[in-house]
Design a protein around this motif. Structure first.
Motif, PDB file in Angstrom:
ATOM      1  N   MET A  58       0.887  -1.399  -0.120  1.00  0.00           N
ATOM      2  CA  MET A  58      -0.084  -0.189   0.009  1.00  0.00           C
ATOM      3  C   MET A  58       0.976   1.073  -0.010  1.00  0.00           C
ATOM      4  O   MET A  58       0.781   2.227  -0.842  1.00  0.00           O
ATOM      5  N   GLY A  59       1.836   1.272   0.896  1.00  0.00           N
ATOM      6  CA  GLY A  59       2.775   2.404   0.759  1.00  0.00           C
ATOM      7  C   GLY A  59       3.529   2.650  -0.505  1.00  0.00           C
ATOM      8  O   GLY A  59       3.608   3.695  -0.906  1.00  0.00           O
ATOM      9  N   GLU A  60       3.943   1.518  -1.052  1.00  0.00           N
ATOM     10  CA  GLU A  60       4.579   1.552  -2.318  1.00  0.00           C
ATOM     11  C   GLU A  60       3.608   2.114  -3.269  1.00  0.00           C
ATOM     12  O   GLU A  60       4.065   3.044  -4.310  1.00  0.00           O
ATOM     13  N   PHE A  61       2.515   1.610  -3.511  1.00  0.00           N
ATOM     14  CA  PHE A  61       1.408   2.164  -4.285  1.00  0.00           C
ATOM     15  C   PHE A  61       1.069   3.862  -4.096  1.00  0.00           C
ATOM     16  O   PHE A  61       1.344   4.521  -5.219  1.00  0.00           O
ATOM     17  N   CYS A  62       0.997   4.212  -2.900  1.00  0.00           N
ATOM     18  CA  CYS A  62       0.827   5.199  -2.721  1.00  0.00           C
ATOM     19  C   CYS A  62       1.969   6.320  -3.219  1.00  0.00           C
ATOM     20  O   CYS A  62       2.161   7.444  -3.561  1.00  0.00           O
ATOM     21  N   LYS A  63       3.258   5.809  -2.909  1.00  0.00           N
ATOM     22  CA  LYS A  63       4.312   6.543  -3.275  1.00  0.00           C
ATOM     23  C   LYS A  63       4.301   6.893  -4.724  1.00  0.00           C
ATOM     24  O   LYS A  63       4.610   7.970  -5.307  1.00  0.00           O
ATOM     25  N   ARG A  64       4.163   5.730  -5.608  1.00  0.00           N
ATOM     26  CA  ARG A  64       4.139   5.911  -6.924  1.00  0.00           C
ATOM     27  C   ARG A  64       3.177   6.851  -7.394  1.00  0.00           C
ATOM     28  O   ARG A  64       3.122   7.623  -8.308  1.00  0.00           O
ATOM     29  N   ILE A  65       1.800   6.844  -6.882  1.00  0.00           N
ATOM     30  CA  ILE A  65       0.747   7.537  -7.451  1.00  0.00           C
ATOM     31  C   ILE A  65       1.222   9.397  -6.909  1.00  0.00           C
ATOM     32  O   ILE A  65       0.772  10.106  -7.579  1.00  0.00           O
ATOM     33  N   GLY A  66       1.801   9.334  -5.701  1.00  0.00           N
ATOM     34  CA  GLY A  66       1.990  10.672  -5.075  1.00  0.00           C
ATOM     35  C   GLY A  66       2.938  11.248  -6.110  1.00  0.00           C
ATOM     36  O   GLY A  66       3.104  12.352  -6.317  1.00  0.00           O
ATOM     37  N   GLU A 120       4.606  -0.566  14.795  1.00  0.00           N
ATOM     38  CA  GLU A 120       4.398   0.815  14.662  1.00  0.00           C
ATOM     39  C   GLU A 120       4.942   1.485  13.616  1.00  0.00           C
ATOM     40  O   GLU A 120       4.266   2.292  12.935  1.00  0.00           O
ATOM     41  N   ARG A 121       6.292   1.233  13.152  1.00  0.00           N
ATOM     42  CA  ARG A 121       7.055   1.891  12.136  1.00  0.00           C
ATOM     43  C   ARG A 121       6.697   1.375  10.981  1.00  0.00           C
ATOM     44  O   ARG A 121       6.247   2.248   9.992  1.00  0.00           O
ATOM     45  N   ILE A 122       6.028   0.084  10.578  1.00  0.00           N
ATOM     46  CA  ILE A 122       5.420  -0.317   9.347  1.00  0.00           C
ATOM     47  C   ILE A 122       3.927   0.767   9.109  1.00  0.00           C
ATOM     48  O   ILE A 122       3.833   1.042   8.094  1.00  0.00           O
ATOM     49  N   ALA A 123       3.144   0.550  10.182  1.00  0.00           N
ATOM     50  CA  ALA A 123       2.096   1.377  10.145  1.00  0.00           C
ATOM     51  C   ALA A 123       2.149   2.906   9.911  1.00  0.00           C
ATOM     52  O   ALA A 123       1.434   3.315   8.776  1.00  0.00           O
ATOM     53  N   LEU A 124       3.067   3.620  10.394  1.00  0.00           N
ATOM     54  CA  LEU A 124       3.366   4.883  10.403  1.00  0.00           C
ATOM     55  C   LEU A 124       4.170   5.323   8.964  1.00  0.00           C
ATOM     56  O   LEU A 124       3.696   5.974   8.193  1.00  0.00           O
ATOM     57  N   ASP A 125       4.875   4.281   8.728  1.00  0.00           N
ATOM     58  CA  ASP A 125       5.504   4.606   7.236  1.00  0.00           C
ATOM     59  C   ASP A 125       4.268   4.500   6.103  1.00  0.00           C
ATOM     60  O   ASP A 125       4.248   5.229   5.367  1.00  0.00           O
ATOM     61  N   SER A 126       3.323   3.470   6.351  1.00  0.00           N
ATOM     62  CA  SER A 126       2.309   3.292   5.120  1.00  0.00           C
ATOM     63  C   SER A 126       1.429   4.553   5.371  1.00  0.00           C
ATOM     64  O   SER A 126       0.962   5.007   4.403  1.00  0.00           O
TER      65      SER A 126
END
Lengths: 154, 154
Positions: free
Chosen positions: A137-145, B11-17
């Protein structure tokens, strides 16, 4: 949100993903804002305290850049925090043209109280996804951002 | 955003995402807002025109619910659109206590002009992900959104 837009398959997939993304963003923001309201803090006020807590004193312009807010807005945010004794403005000794904003003792105590609750809410919400899913999810968001930000300059 | 928070791995995974999610949300919103500014429309004004276009005339309260905005805010949005001749208020024939807001011809023409450009921007941004990735992203967002919304009631 164009929920009823009849377009190509490509458009419908993008719109569906976009709508879910925007709704999630509204729900997450709303939940965090409610949590902060218990401490009588707005999201911008919390963001300012948090930035000063983790990065140290800085001028208003730098706070604004960190929070992606306009200058005028940050002035009001800092004024309100100053009125409550949570931050103070000081002219820098090294260059008296610059004014730094710093947490007061009360401000430090408040952010140290609020932060664990704020993080707990985030872990609760994002923890419905597995670690792997959160990372995707973080990776997807980063690409869209990045796509959104790069287009803005063109 | 607690970028420098030192917590557990969870926590770090959730915050990063969470941080990547919020940044993407800001970039996407900012890009769309810029696109709408070319037509002298705010996001709320566009949302109102779009809802009326796809769902037909409705009262202010219903518009507000669709857009997740407070009543006061929607009144201002509708007032501004009315001043520009893009919507009109009409007392319902069936129940004269209710006032419906409807697109005017000018409002219909404007939303039909703006909508394709708005959708194009969304397809550009979300199209950096494959169809499958967009669908996964949508699914992730839906689960997080539901977690955020359900918690709010508790």
């Amino acid at each position: 949100m164009p929920t009823h837009y009849e377009g190509s398959k490509k458009e419908r997939i993008a719109l569906d993903s976009f709508i879910k993304f925007m709704r999630a963003s509204e729900s997450v923001t709303s939940k965090l804002a409610h949590g902060l309201a218990d401490y009588n803090l707005t999201m911008s006020q919390f963001g300012t305290l948090e930035v000063l807590y983790h990065l140290g004193p800085m001028c208003q312009k730098a706070i604004g850049e960190k929070l992606l807010k306009s200058g005028g807005n940050i002035t009001m945010v800092v004024n309100n925090l100053e009125d409550r004794g949570l931050v103070s403005r000081k002219r820098r000794e090294s260059d008296r043209r610059f004014v730094s904003v710093a947490l007061t003792e009360e401000g430090t105590a408040l952010i140290e109280e609020v932060l664990p609750h704020h993080v707990e809410l985030i872990v609760e919400m994002f923890g419905v996804l597995s670690d792997d899913e959160q990372q995707r999810m973080g990776e997807f968001c980063k690409r869209i951002g990045l796509a959104a930000a790069s287009e803005e300059e063109s």
